[in-house]
Design a protein around this motif. Structure first.
Motif, PDB file in Angstrom:
ATOM      1  N   UNK A 183       4.824   1.775 -10.986  1.00  0.00           N
ATOM      2  CA  UNK A 183       5.000   0.644 -10.154  1.00  0.00           C
ATOM      3  C   UNK A 183       3.446  -0.052 -10.142  1.00  0.00           C
ATOM      4  N   UNK A 184       2.425   0.568  -9.953  1.00  0.00           N
ATOM      5  CA  UNK A 184       1.196   0.027  -9.861  1.00  0.00           C
ATOM      6  C   UNK A 184       0.805  -0.571 -11.130  1.00  0.00           C
ATOM      7  N   UNK A 185       0.819   0.066 -12.284  1.00  0.00           N
ATOM      8  CA  UNK A 185       0.398  -0.466 -13.529  1.00  0.00           C
ATOM      9  C   UNK A 185       1.312  -1.930 -13.753  1.00  0.00           C
ATOM     10  N   UNK A 186       2.454  -1.886 -13.598  1.00  0.00           N
ATOM     11  CA  UNK A 186       3.389  -3.047 -13.764  1.00  0.00           C
ATOM     12  C   UNK A 186       3.183  -4.116 -12.879  1.00  0.00           C
ATOM     13  N   UNK A 187       2.665  -3.874 -11.666  1.00  0.00           N
ATOM     14  CA  UNK A 187       2.497  -4.845 -10.460  1.00  0.00           C
ATOM     15  C   UNK A 187       1.799  -6.071 -11.082  1.00  0.00           C
ATOM     16  N   UNK A 188       1.090  -6.084 -11.887  1.00  0.00           N
ATOM     17  CA  UNK A 188       0.118  -7.290 -12.392  1.00  0.00           C
ATOM     18  C   UNK A 188       1.033  -8.290 -12.993  1.00  0.00           C
ATOM     19  N   UNK A 189       2.149  -7.923 -13.455  1.00  0.00           N
ATOM     20  CA  UNK A 189       2.762  -8.704 -14.401  1.00  0.00           C
ATOM     21  C   UNK A 189       4.320  -8.812 -13.900  1.00  0.00           C
ATOM     22  N   UNK A 190       4.916  -8.313 -12.779  1.00  0.00           N
ATOM     23  CA  UNK A 190       6.134  -8.464 -12.318  1.00  0.00           C
ATOM     24  C   UNK A 190       6.300  -9.068 -11.001  1.00  0.00           C
ATOM     25  N   UNK A 191       7.084  -9.628 -10.659  1.00  0.00           N
ATOM     26  CA  UNK A 191       7.376 -10.469  -9.427  1.00  0.00           C
ATOM     27  C   UNK A 191       7.715  -9.480  -8.378  1.00  0.00           C
ATOM     28  N   UNK A 192       6.706  -8.953  -7.461  1.00  0.00           N
ATOM     29  CA  UNK A 192       7.048  -8.243  -6.452  1.00  0.00           C
ATOM     30  C   UNK A 192       8.029  -8.737  -5.337  1.00  0.00           C
ATOM     31  N   UNK A 193       8.023  -9.981  -5.146  1.00  0.00           N
ATOM     32  CA  UNK A 193       9.018 -10.689  -4.273  1.00  0.00           C
ATOM     33  C   UNK A 193      10.500 -10.470  -4.825  1.00  0.00           C
ATOM     34  N   UNK A 194      10.644 -10.715  -6.074  1.00  0.00           N
ATOM     35  CA  UNK A 194      12.077 -10.483  -6.734  1.00  0.00           C
ATOM     36  C   UNK A 194      12.680  -9.114  -6.727  1.00  0.00           C
ATOM     37  N   UNK A 195      11.499  -8.130  -7.033  1.00  0.00           N
ATOM     38  CA  UNK A 195      12.002  -6.834  -6.834  1.00  0.00           C
ATOM     39  C   UNK A 195      12.415  -6.479  -5.340  1.00  0.00           C
ATOM     40  N   UNK A 196      11.537  -6.998  -4.358  1.00  0.00           N
ATOM     41  CA  UNK A 196      12.089  -6.809  -2.949  1.00  0.00           C
ATOM     42  C   UNK A 196      13.575  -7.539  -2.502  1.00  0.00           C
ATOM     43  N   UNK A 197      13.650  -8.554  -3.064  1.00  0.00           N
ATOM     44  CA  UNK A 197      14.833  -9.011  -2.995  1.00  0.00           C
ATOM     45  C   UNK A 197      16.044  -8.353  -3.474  1.00  0.00           C
ATOM     46  N   UNK A 198      15.785  -7.817  -4.557  1.00  0.00           N
ATOM     47  CA  UNK A 198      16.921  -6.880  -5.096  1.00  0.00           C
ATOM     48  C   UNK A 198      17.050  -5.596  -4.234  1.00  0.00           C
TER      49      UNK A 198
END
Length: 223
Positions: free
Chosen positions: A167-182
């Motif tokens: 999660x840390x390594x991919x945090x720079x390129x993925x939308x954390x808010x979208x993941x939270x919505x899921x």
């Protein structure tokens, strides 16, 4: 050795574990780099006993590959290790979501999931990558706990640490808010006791992260 000394050693080992694990996640050691018990003890300004215990646990959790003569190397990421992590998650976490929803349908409280998700939302607002990674992994862990399966909890614990790392390594390129919505949708299905929907949402949420994780960690171009 006294019980007090045993407790002190356990506490130091836990501290050593957390500090070494954080250093690995933050990239302070290169993938595949060899590190020794003595070097870590010097860096942490601890005796070798708690460091040795931390190294053993980090080996169990998939961060280190231990070797003779009290040395170890950092276990990094490649295509196979990423695929394996996602495959295992699909098996374990979808089951956890289904069991958690079934338990909620029988009246089990979901407040612990509410609190975990609220903490994750707070972390996302802060924008701090490691805090987001830890909080999202904690939310997944609380679902496993709500599944109330001793064996499932034990099996999942083995991969939970590397999940934070991913999660840390991919945090720079993925939308954390979208993941939270899921996560919001998944929590709603669990709270409603809808086991099949919870299982389906968990599967979709996990699988959706495979391709971008592969691309971000391995520095692959977009299709």
């Amino acid at each position: 050795m006294s019980e007090a000394q045993d407790a002190a050693d356990d506490s130091l080992a836990a501290t050593a574990y957390r500090r070494i694990r954080t250093a690995i996640i933050l990239g302070r050691y290169a993938d595949g780099a060899a590190i020794t018990e003595g070097r870590l003890a010097d860096e942490l300004q601890m005796s070798r006993i708690p460091v040795r215990a931390a190294i053993l646990q980090l080996g169990v959790d998939g961060f280190l590959a231990t070797a003779p003569r009290r040395s170890a190397r950092i276990v990094g990421w490649d295509r196979r290790s990423i695929d394996e992590l996602f495959d295992v998650r699909l098996s374990l976490e979808t089951l956890a979501a289904r069991l958690a929803a079934q338990n909620a349908g029988r009246g089990a409280p979901v407040e612990v999931l509410d609190r975990a998700l609220a903490s994750a939302h707070d972390a996302v607002t802060s924008g701090e990558r490691l805090a987001i990674a830890e909080a999202h992994a904690a939310f997944h862990a609380r679902i496993v706990e709500m599944a109330d399966s001793t064996l499932l909890t034990s099996l999942t614990r083995v991969v939970s640490g590397r999940l934070v790392w991913l999660f840390y390594l991919t945090g720079v390129g993925r939308d954390a808010r979208e993941q939270s919505h899921e996560h919001d949708e998944l929590l709603a299905a669990i709270a409603d006791g809808n086991a099949r929907l919870a299982e389906s949402l968990a599967f979709s949420h996990i699988e959706k992260g495979r391709a971008p994780s592969m691309r971000l960690i391995l520095n692959e171009p977009r299709d």
